[in-house]
Design an enzyme around this catalytic site. Sequence first.
Site, PDB file in Angstrom:
ATOM      1  N   ASP A  35      27.464   5.244  11.870  1.00 18.81           N
ATOM      2  CA  ASP A  35      28.299   5.843  12.900  1.00 18.81           C
ATOM      3  C   ASP A  35      27.401   6.083  14.110  1.00 18.81           C
ATOM      4  O   ASP A  35      26.178   5.867  14.034  1.00 18.81           O
ATOM      5  CB  ASP A  35      28.889   7.152  12.366  1.00 18.81           C
ATOM      6  CG  ASP A  35      29.718   7.880  13.398  1.00 18.81           C
ATOM      7  OD1 ASP A  35      30.554   7.241  14.056  1.00 18.81           O
ATOM      8  OD2 ASP A  35      29.512   9.103  13.556  1.00 18.81           O
ATOM      9  N   ASP A  66      28.230   8.761  17.309  1.00 17.40           N
ATOM     10  CA  ASP A  66      28.257  10.102  17.894  1.00 17.40           C
ATOM     11  C   ASP A  66      27.882  11.166  16.868  1.00 17.40           C
ATOM     12  O   ASP A  66      28.475  11.247  15.789  1.00 17.40           O
ATOM     13  CB  ASP A  66      29.650  10.404  18.452  1.00 17.40           C
ATOM     14  CG  ASP A  66      29.962   9.571  19.679  1.00 17.40           C
ATOM     15  OD1 ASP A  66      29.347   9.818  20.724  1.00 17.40           O
ATOM     16  OD2 ASP A  66      30.806   8.667  19.586  1.00 17.40           O
TER      17      ASP A  66
END
Length: 237
Positions: A23, A25
């Site tokens: 991922d 953020d």
Amino acid sequence: MEASPPPPSPPPPPRPVTHVIFDMDGLLLDTERLYSAVFGEVCGRYGRRYDGAVKARTLGRTAPEAAAAVVRALSLPLSPQSLHRETHHRLQSLFPTANLMPGAERLVRHLREHGVPCGLATSSCSASFEAKTRRHRDFFSLFDPVVLGDDPEVLQGKPAPDIFLACARRFSPPPEPQACLVLEDAPLGLRAARAAGMQAVLVPEEPLSAELTAGATLVLPSLCHLRPQLFGLPALP
């Protein structure tokens, strides 16, 4: 006397993998503080408090979904579309200031130097991704494939498995889902990875309840604490 609920099942032991999907953020980039500042300021103008409980509802979602979640949670007197437009404009100017999270560059460069394929699967749209990664183009060039939240193959956002399955399909050659390890910071992303049939390591910003971390193979305070050898990958020096 009412019986106590059974304790949560222990997580399964780590299994060897060949590919890693990240991922972005809150895991690779310190953007969550920017979201907190902007959403906090806008919500404050309406007498609402954007706190950790509200923020937890936004993690892992696309920007329009996050705006809708905030409007619902705080009963804001404006539409999700209006909140998204206002926060998006402000965030776009702040995203290029985001720094890499502790341990991120060391881990990714180590894996790539040892030939481990690394993909990126982020709910960010194309415009936000460009702004967030502008200062770190060399680092983000290490990821192949890169799948964004507005990709046509991502029909549903997290916690649906679409984005992780799309990323796995674009490796060359594509591995089976069970050969992929997902690194996430959000419970929604954890659920998406598990739905895709992948192992997941959760690296949350702050401690979470056992209910929210259920299904994670490991829960770590930062990427600095990951031991790749537990998953059959080369150990960090």
